[in-house]
Design an enzyme around this catalytic site. Structure first.
Site, PDB file in Angstrom:
ATOM      1  N   ARG A 148       0.862  -1.181   0.000  1.00 33.11           N
ATOM      2  CA  ARG A 148       0.000   0.000   0.000  1.00 33.11           C
ATOM      3  C   ARG A 148       0.899   1.233   0.000  1.00 33.11           C
ATOM      4  O   ARG A 148       2.054   1.187   0.445  1.00 33.11           O
ATOM      5  CB  ARG A 148      -0.888   0.029   1.239  1.00 33.11           C
ATOM      6  N   LYS A 172      -2.196  -2.029   7.935  1.00 29.83           N
ATOM      7  CA  LYS A 172      -3.352  -1.450   8.623  1.00 29.83           C
ATOM      8  C   LYS A 172      -3.413  -1.934  10.063  1.00 29.83           C
ATOM      9  O   LYS A 172      -3.162  -3.095  10.353  1.00 29.83           O
ATOM     10  CB  LYS A 172      -4.639  -1.839   7.893  1.00 29.83           C
ATOM     11  N   HIS A 244      -2.083   2.333  -5.922  1.00 22.05           N
ATOM     12  CA  HIS A 244      -2.738   1.061  -5.624  1.00 22.05           C
ATOM     13  C   HIS A 244      -2.793   0.146  -6.847  1.00 22.05           C
ATOM     14  O   HIS A 244      -2.904  -1.077  -6.710  1.00 22.05           O
ATOM     15  CB  HIS A 244      -4.158   1.320  -5.112  1.00 22.05           C
ATOM     16  N   ARG A 247      -0.189  -2.498  -6.680  1.00 24.37           N
ATOM     17  CA  ARG A 247      -0.542  -3.563  -5.728  1.00 24.37           C
ATOM     18  C   ARG A 247      -1.520  -4.541  -6.384  1.00 24.37           C
ATOM     19  O   ARG A 247      -1.380  -5.762  -6.261  1.00 24.37           O
ATOM     20  CB  ARG A 247      -1.152  -2.924  -4.481  1.00 24.37           C
ATOM     21  N   HIS A 270      -4.042  -9.252   3.956  1.00 22.90           N
ATOM     22  CA  HIS A 270      -5.493  -9.280   4.081  1.00 22.90           C
ATOM     23  C   HIS A 270      -5.899 -10.262   5.183  1.00 22.90           C
ATOM     24  O   HIS A 270      -5.430 -11.395   5.207  1.00 22.90           O
ATOM     25  CB  HIS A 270      -6.147  -9.718   2.771  1.00 22.90           C
ATOM     26  N   TYR A 279      -8.929  -9.116  -6.170  1.00 27.69           N
ATOM     27  CA  TYR A 279      -7.800  -8.914  -7.068  1.00 27.69           C
ATOM     28  C   TYR A 279      -7.699  -9.992  -8.146  1.00 27.69           C
ATOM     29  O   TYR A 279      -6.768  -9.990  -8.939  1.00 27.69           O
ATOM     30  CB  TYR A 279      -6.495  -8.901  -6.267  1.00 27.69           C
TER      31      TYR A 279
END
Length: 299
Positions: A148, A172, A244, A247, A270, A279
């Protein structure tokens, strides 16, 4: 309880209890501020404790006239989380958004760059400037490790474990993961470090920050977006591209070349495999190839 104090308490909860990033906390706060502003503009005197479902419904009708369904859905989700927090803290007994449904939204997948387009972007970088060497290393890191933009700008020199073939990434909620790094990405990071970064005057707070601006400070998200936008224009690529996109391309190319979805999930950081599946928009020819190679009834 007033709106101002409720928002302060909620932000502290998101920061400490949920471990969310400052960007996420800011986004959640904006949803609550929009509701508060609408109440003020319409002279509606309701607090976070007393606000009713009818009032919330009026606000949602107002929002629906101004934003698209995806934004409307995000605002509803943000407010629902805020009132769930108030219930958790025993300020309220019910959530005024409990019966309010989010609008149906189509899942829009971002553009993906082909390998040729990524090579074209990198060839478009002006390597005659110090910023060029840095930008090449940044693009290679975005694509080579699937990071990210926030993870790239916060990457530390002490996070580089090149001998082991990994980098440590803080994602995150300050969750850390180790991501494999390829030889090409290592090569361009080392060129940037030895030939550019080592000759800069660096601010004390940025001594361990990998990617720096020309003043020796860390880069901002906006800077990375600008770098990508400018390179896209120079390369003449007409797709809508952001940091992004690299990614997304990282995950898609790995999957197309036979990588395991669970491995990609770990590398992207994730929590849910469902998020990773976003994705995986593969073309039909690739799906046919999978059947022809792996299905027992292929003959």
């Amino acid at each position: 309880m007033k709106w101002h104090q409720a928002l302060i308490d909620y932000k502290n909860y998101l920061r400490i209890e949920r471990g969310l990033s400052e960007n996420s906390i800011t986004n959640y706060s904006l949803d609550i501020k929009k509701l508060q502003q609408w109440l003020n503009e319409n002279t509606i005197d309701e607090t976070p404790i007393s606000i009713s479902e009818d009032t919330i419904q009026q606000f949602i009708y107002h929002v629906a006239k101004l934003v698209n369904p995806a934004s409307q859905s995000r605002i509803i989700s943000g407010l629902r989380g805020f009132f769930n927090y108030l219930i958790f803290e025993e300020y309220r007994k019910t959530n005024p958004l409990e019966l309010i449904e989010s609008p149906k939204t189509a899942r829009k997948l971002p553009d993906t760059l082909s390998e040729k387009e990524i090579d074209l972007l990198i060839r478009s970088i002006d390597l005659s400037t110090p910023q060029g060497e840095r930008n090449r290393a940044i693009i290679e890191t975005l694509y080579g490790c699937g990071l990210r933009v926030s993870e790239v700008i916060n990457l530390k020199i002490s996070d580089l474990f090149f001998e082991e073939g990994f980098i440590k990434v803080t994602g995150k909620g300050d969750k850390q993961r180790f991501v494999p790094i390829g030889n090409l990405t290592k090569k361009y990071i080392n060129i940037y470090r030895k030939e550019i970064r080592n000759h800069q005057e660096i601010f004390p707070q940025a001594k361990d920050t990998l990617f720096l601006n020309r003043r020796g400070k860390g880069l901002t998200r906006a800077m990375i977006f600008t770098i990508v936008k400018n390179l896209t224009e120079i390369a003449g690529i007409k797709k809508t591209i952001s940091p992004h996109t690299f990614r997304h391309s990282f995950a898609t190319h790995l999957l197309e070349n036979g990588a395991n979805l669970r491995a990609i999930q770990q590398m992207l950081g994730h929590e849910s495999i469902t998020t990773t599946e976003i994705y995986t928009h593969l073309d039909k020819s690739h799906l046919t190839e999978v059947i022809n190679r792996f299905h027992p009834r292929k003959d």
